[in-house]
Design an enzyme around this catalytic site. Structure first.
Site, mmCIF file in Angstrom:
data_model
loop_
_atom_site.group_PDB
_atom_site.id
_atom_site.type_symbol
_atom_site.label_atom_id
_atom_site.label_comp_id
_atom_site.label_asym_id
_atom_site.label_seq_id
_atom_site.Cartn_x
_atom_site.Cartn_y
_atom_site.Cartn_z
ATOM 1 N N ASN A 175 46.165 66.875 59.445
ATOM 2 C CA ASN A 175 44.737 67.111 59.240
ATOM 3 C C ASN A 175 44.001 66.665 60.492
ATOM 4 O O ASN A 175 44.492 65.794 61.201
ATOM 5 C CB ASN A 175 44.223 66.264 58.072
ATOM 6 C CG ASN A 175 44.352 66.964 56.744
ATOM 7 O OD1 ASN A 175 45.018 67.977 56.632
ATOM 8 N ND2 ASN A 175 43.722 66.405 55.735
ATOM 9 N N ASP A 178 47.183 67.049 52.924
ATOM 10 C CA ASP A 178 47.225 67.374 51.491
ATOM 11 C C ASP A 178 48.550 68.015 51.090
ATOM 12 O O ASP A 178 48.902 68.041 49.916
ATOM 13 C CB ASP A 178 46.065 68.316 51.148
ATOM 14 C CG ASP A 178 44.738 67.633 51.410
ATOM 15 O OD1 ASP A 178 44.423 66.675 50.693
ATOM 16 O OD2 ASP A 178 44.043 68.018 52.382
ATOM 17 N N LYS A 198 65.863 71.614 65.166
ATOM 18 C CA LYS A 198 64.753 72.526 65.471
ATOM 19 C C LYS A 198 64.951 73.905 64.837
ATOM 20 O O LYS A 198 66.026 74.508 64.982
ATOM 21 C CB LYS A 198 64.633 72.667 66.994
ATOM 22 C CG LYS A 198 63.415 73.454 67.419
ATOM 23 C CD LYS A 198 63.323 73.549 68.936
ATOM 24 C CE LYS A 198 62.152 74.422 69.324
ATOM 25 N NZ LYS A 198 62.090 74.635 70.757
ATOM 26 N N PHE A 231 36.146 58.878 50.982
ATOM 27 C CA PHE A 231 35.336 59.806 51.782
ATOM 28 C C PHE A 231 35.571 61.200 51.220
ATOM 29 O O PHE A 231 36.652 61.480 50.686
ATOM 30 C CB PHE A 231 35.777 59.777 53.244
ATOM 31 C CG PHE A 231 35.054 58.762 54.086
ATOM 32 C CD1 PHE A 231 35.305 57.411 53.934
ATOM 33 C CD2 PHE A 231 34.115 59.166 55.039
ATOM 34 C CE1 PHE A 231 34.639 56.475 54.713
ATOM 35 C CE2 PHE A 231 33.446 58.238 55.822
ATOM 36 C CZ PHE A 231 33.700 56.888 55.659
ATOM 37 N N LYS A 274 34.813 64.139 42.989
ATOM 38 C CA LYS A 274 35.900 63.280 43.494
ATOM 39 C C LYS A 274 35.639 61.825 43.118
ATOM 40 O O LYS A 274 36.558 61.093 42.746
ATOM 41 C CB LYS A 274 36.011 63.396 45.026
ATOM 42 C CG LYS A 274 36.650 64.696 45.481
ATOM 43 C CD LYS A 274 36.681 64.827 46.994
ATOM 44 C CE LYS A 274 37.128 66.230 47.384
ATOM 45 N NZ LYS A 274 37.027 66.537 48.794
ATOM 46 N N LYS A 311 38.493 60.387 40.736
ATOM 47 C CA LYS A 311 39.443 59.389 41.261
ATOM 48 C C LYS A 311 38.979 57.971 40.933
ATOM 49 O O LYS A 311 39.518 57.001 41.472
ATOM 50 C CB LYS A 311 39.612 59.581 42.774
ATOM 51 C CG LYS A 311 40.146 60.969 43.154
ATOM 52 C CD LYS A 311 40.479 61.059 44.634
ATOM 53 C CE LYS A 311 40.785 62.489 45.046
ATOM 54 N NZ LYS A 311 41.276 62.590 46.413
HETATM 55 O O1 PMT Z 1 38.596 60.273 62.208
HETATM 56 P P1 PMT Z 1 37.302 60.909 62.686
HETATM 57 O O2 PMT Z 1 37.547 61.937 63.761
HETATM 58 O O3 PMT Z 1 36.279 59.886 63.060
HETATM 59 O O4 PMT Z 1 36.704 61.739 61.445
HETATM 60 C C1 PMT Z 1 36.284 61.080 60.308
HETATM 61 C C2 PMT Z 1 36.647 61.852 59.024
HETATM 62 C C3 PMT Z 1 35.884 63.177 59.007
HETATM 63 C C4 PMT Z 1 38.145 62.108 58.941
HETATM 64 C C5 PMT Z 1 36.208 60.929 57.837
HETATM 65 O O5 PMT Z 1 34.840 60.670 57.915
HETATM 66 C C6 PMT Z 1 36.502 61.577 56.492
HETATM 67 O O6 PMT Z 1 35.727 62.347 55.967
HETATM 68 N N1 PMT Z 1 37.668 61.217 55.913
HETATM 69 C C7 PMT Z 1 38.203 61.793 54.642
HETATM 70 C C8 PMT Z 1 38.956 63.065 54.919
HETATM 71 C C9 PMT Z 1 39.561 63.679 53.673
HETATM 72 O O7 PMT Z 1 40.741 63.741 53.559
HETATM 73 O O8 PMT Z 1 38.677 64.020 52.735
HETATM 74 P P2 PMT Z 1 39.083 64.788 51.337
HETATM 75 O O9 PMT Z 1 37.781 65.211 50.782
HETATM 76 O O10 PMT Z 1 40.133 65.825 51.593
HETATM 77 O O11 PMT Z 1 39.730 63.664 50.466
HETATM 78 C C10 PMT Z 1 38.986 62.834 49.564
HETATM 79 C C11 PMT Z 1 39.499 61.423 49.601
HETATM 80 O O12 PMT Z 1 40.844 61.386 49.096
HETATM 81 C C12 PMT Z 1 39.538 60.823 50.981
HETATM 82 O O13 PMT Z 1 39.069 59.483 50.924
HETATM 83 C C13 PMT Z 1 41.015 60.868 51.346
HETATM 84 O O14 PMT Z 1 41.360 59.793 52.228
HETATM 85 C C14 PMT Z 1 41.688 60.703 49.999
HETATM 86 N N2 PMT Z 1 43.036 61.306 49.892
HETATM 87 C C15 PMT Z 1 43.256 62.610 50.200
HETATM 88 C C16 PMT Z 1 44.528 63.151 50.078
HETATM 89 C C17 PMT Z 1 45.585 62.309 49.657
HETATM 90 N N3 PMT Z 1 46.822 62.777 49.561
HETATM 91 N N4 PMT Z 1 45.343 61.029 49.365
HETATM 92 C C18 PMT Z 1 44.094 60.521 49.465
HETATM 93 O O15 PMT Z 1 43.892 59.328 49.189
#
Ligand code: PMT
Length: 393
Positions: free
Chosen positions: A204, A273, A283, A316, A330, A334
């Site tokens: 990602n 994800d 490879k 986030f 979310k 969660k």
């Molecule tokens: O690193 P930078 O370049 O400074 O950018 C910052 C950022 C944009 C990455 C950051 O601000 C941000 O938004 N991070 C969350 C990215 C994300 O995966 O968002 P999501 O909406 O897909 O996921 C929701 C939440 O579930 C997130 O807190 C994520 O960490 C968490 N998650 C997601 C997938 C997974 N398998 N496990 C998780 O815990």
């Protein structure tokens, strides 16, 4: 960060004296007013005129030039920083010697003092010097550095003055309210990599800047900080416990290990994800088409949310477009305490940049923040966490 603060800077005799110009510039950039005292020896390395031009103010060098200036000068200072601090000034200070403008003013000052030692490694390791340094530490005088590196004499060793940014961080920390003292903050940052074969992976987007800013601010405000980081090139803040991970699976393991010791958990990492169902150990040959069989990674936040006993949990939500509804879903789905909505399609927000524009959502309120630095976003996030934690008590 230092708006309205008054800083006294003492410069002593060291080749690092020229770096004081950068320190003065950085202090002024952060809004501080700076008064400078130079020792005689420091003037052999850099001229008072150069320092005066950087400070934009008169430089103090002579005790007898203005009577009682050693008393009036430190009176309103919020902090006294000696950078570079030679073995001579450290020895004088530890033994109460006051024989020039700097040592006399230092003795007359009762506020916060930071020293940034700089000298040859032999002098630094000398037990007499160490005794002086340890005595100052026992009085609460903070030392920043010195660092290891090549020294003026051409030798390698510990003795280089700490980086200006490291000195700035310790000045800002000393003047910051320690309202996160006693908290154990766990932050995740950066991307994860899910390998397809030894050469290729899916990932990602994330530079880690947002997560590292959260860790830096938590540390600055007095928390014990653990930072679990995916592969990034950002330099971690000093004094933070860093755990580096590669894949989503590794990040999950590291989170679950650190979670029981944490009082605040912030998941700012961009966890992949999906991951390949099977990872090839050699490879994959190039061909016209390749179909990947992917499976969802375990959702770390969801798993934490389902725990009976868990820290204050913040997630986030990275979205393209103003999809606050998805962030709220979310938050509830969660079972978090707070979520930071991040529209990554906005200019100067989201990935890679030093700024961000977010909305902080909790179970009750929504707080929209303007475009600001990621460090300021982190400050606002911790302010809100503390407000919500206090309301819970
Ligand atoms: O690193 P930078 O370049 O400074 O950018 C910052 C950022 C944009 C990455 C950051 O601000 C941000 O938004 N991070 C969350 C990215 C994300 O995966 O968002 P999501 O909406 O897909 O996921 C929701 C939440 O579930 C997130 O807190 C994520 O960490 C968490 N998650 C997601 C997938 C997974 N398998 N496990 C998780 O815990």
């Amino acid at each position: 960060m230092l708006k309205g603060r008054s800083i006294l800077l003492g410069i002593t005799g060291s080749v690092a004296a020229y770096k004081s110009i950068d320190l003065i510039k950085r202090l002024k950039q952060e809004g501080a007013s700076v008064k400078v005292i130079m020792t005689g020896a420091s003037q052999r390395f850099i001229t008072p005129l150069s320092i005066e031009l950087a400070a934009g103010d008169k430089i103090y060098t002579d005790m007898f030039e203005a009577p009682l200036s050693h008393i009036s000068l430190p009176a309103g200072a919020d902090l006294f920083i000696i950078a570079p601090a030679s073995a001579d000034i450290i020895g004088k200070y530890a033994n109460g010697i006051a024989d020039d403008m700097l040592s006399t003013t230092l003795l007359a000052y009762s506020g916060k003092v930071i020293i940034a030692p700089a000298m040859n490694w032999r002098m630094y390791e000398n037990p007499i010097f160490r005794k002086n340094l340890n005595y100052l530490a026992s009085l609460g005088i903070k030392a920043v550095g010195p660092d290891r590196g090549s020294l003026a004499c051409g030798e390698e060793g510990v003795g280089r003055m700490a980086d200006i940014e490291k000195i700035m961080e310790s000045i800002i920390t000393s003047l910051t309210v320690q309202d996160l003292a006693g908290e154990q903050v766990l932050v995740t940052a950066g991307p994860t990599r899910e390998y397809i074969d030894p050469i290729r992976y899916i990932t990602n987007r994330s530079s880690g800047k947002m997560g590292y800013a959260l860790a830096a601010i938590a540390k600055r405000r007095g928390a014990e900080v653990t930072l679990i980081s995916g592969p990034v090139s950002v330099i971690p803040p000093d004094g933070v416990d860093v755990v580096t991970v590669g894949s989503a699976r590794e990040m999950r393991t590291a989170v679950m290990e650190a979670l029981p010791m944490s009082s605040i958990f912030i998941m700012s990492a961009a966890v992949a994800d999906f991951m390949p169902v099977d990872v090839r150990d050699s490879k994959i040959e190039k061909k016209e088409r390749l179909q990947l069989n992917l499976v969802k990674t375990r959702d770390i936040l969801e798993e934490v949310g389902a725990l009976k006993s868990k820290p204050f949990t913040v997630g986030f939500a990275a979205e393209t477009g103003h999809r606050l509804d998805r962030a709220r879903k979310k938050l509830l789905g969660k079972d978090m305490d707070m979520i930071v909505f991040n529209d990554v399609s906005r200019k100067n927000a989201g990935f890679d940049v030093d700024t961000n524009e977010v909305v902080i959502l909790d179970r009750g309120e929504e707080k929209k923040l303007p475009l600001m630095s990621k460090k300021d976003v982190a400050v606002a996030i911790f302010d809100r966490i503390l407000e919500l934690k206090e309301n819970r008590l």
